[in-house]
Design a protein around this motif. Structure first.
Motif: not given
Lengths: 207, 83
Positions: A67, A70-71, A73-76, A102, A117, B4, B8-9, B12-13, B67
């Protein structure tokens, strides 16, 4: 959740086969016997194979790690590393790399949110409570030192002025650092006021 | 730094927190200054997404806003409380 169904001559063999397919040991899977199987006459006539279903039991720490990765990575923050340290029921994820700013945020609020989380995700799958710490570039240790310094400075000010000092709202684990830092100071007491997430510490001089 | 994407972020959460991940739906409405992401979850999961005293939704927003910090538009996350 991952699951497989396996068929073999006996239940034991079917279980072995299913576990092999999942690639886990017996304690990591839930087994449901669908068909017990029958040997039949002379092992030939009327025999029926055994069929079992094996469900992978999710590992709370693995789920939490997946989790968080993934998070993040998706935050950039794609160029960071996450290292895991487990000590009994306490798991620390240490994030390192150039983009951790960040992930930390102002006064660590993003890091604290990621921690909350990740903790929620881990405990969805945990039988026993798992405590999760998410750290980045040793931020927690640096923050702790800064909070202890702040506590001592404000305690001196409270003693000097004879007036109570209210701190900014802090999360529970950071308020504890302040209370602990001043626990042995006989000239002040500390207590917390307000409701989460705006609960804050008050340093009060003893008159 | 990759682009970003907020949808999808958020998915995912939220999917990791709820009992009905298949019911998680994120839609967005955009105007000149803001993008509002509207989050719908299964009725039984609304409490899970909001959390005690709103702690969970606060944490989700904090992560999403962090983000989105480099984006030109302000981002808002709303929970559809009707499920």
């Amino acid at each position: 959740m991952k699951e497989v169904t396996a068929t073999a001559a006996t239940v034991d063999e079917a279980v072995q086969l299913a576990l092999q397919q999942l690639g886990v040991s017996r304690d990591r899977a839930e087994i449901i016997v669908l068909e017990k199987g029958r040997k039949g006459l002379f092992g030939i006539f009327g025999s029926k194979p055994a069929v079992v279903k094996a469900k992978l039991i999710a590992d709370p720490v693995e789920e939490a790690e997946l989790f968080l990765k993934n998070v993040v990575k998706q935050m950039g923050a794609t160029a960071v590393e996450i290292e895991k340290q487990q000590n009994g029921n306490q798991v620390t994820f240490m994030i390192t790399g150039e983009q951790v700013g960040l992930l930390i945020g102002k006064h660590g609020q993003t890091l604290n949110s990621l921690q909350l989380l990740t903790q929620l995700v881990a405990n969805r799958y945990a039988k026993e409570y798992v405590s999760i710490i998410v750290d980045a570039e040793n931020y927690r240790e640096r923050r702790k030192k800064a909070l202890i310094q702040l506590a001592q400075k404000l305690a001196e000010k409270a003693i000097k002025t004879g007036k109570e000092i209210k701190l900014e709202p802090l999360p529970a684990h950071e308020r504890k650092i302040i209370h602990t830092a001043l626990a042995n100071n006989e000239k002040v007491t500390t207590y917390s006021v307000g409701e989460e997430p705006r609960r804050y510490v008050v340093i009060s001089p003893i008159k | 730094m990759s682009v970003v994407r907020m949808k999808p972020l958020i998915e995912t959460i939220v999917q990791a927190l709820v009992d009905h991940p298949e019911a998680v739906l994120v839609t967005s409405v955009e105007d000149e200054q803001t993008i509002t992401y509207k989050l719908s979850v299964h009725k039984e999961d609304i409490g899970k997404v909001i959390g005690k005293q709103g702690r969970t939704i606060h944490a989700i927003r904090t992560v999403v806003y962090a983000a989105a910090a480099r984006q030109p538009k302000r981002v808002i996350v709303q929970v559809n409380e009707e499920g």
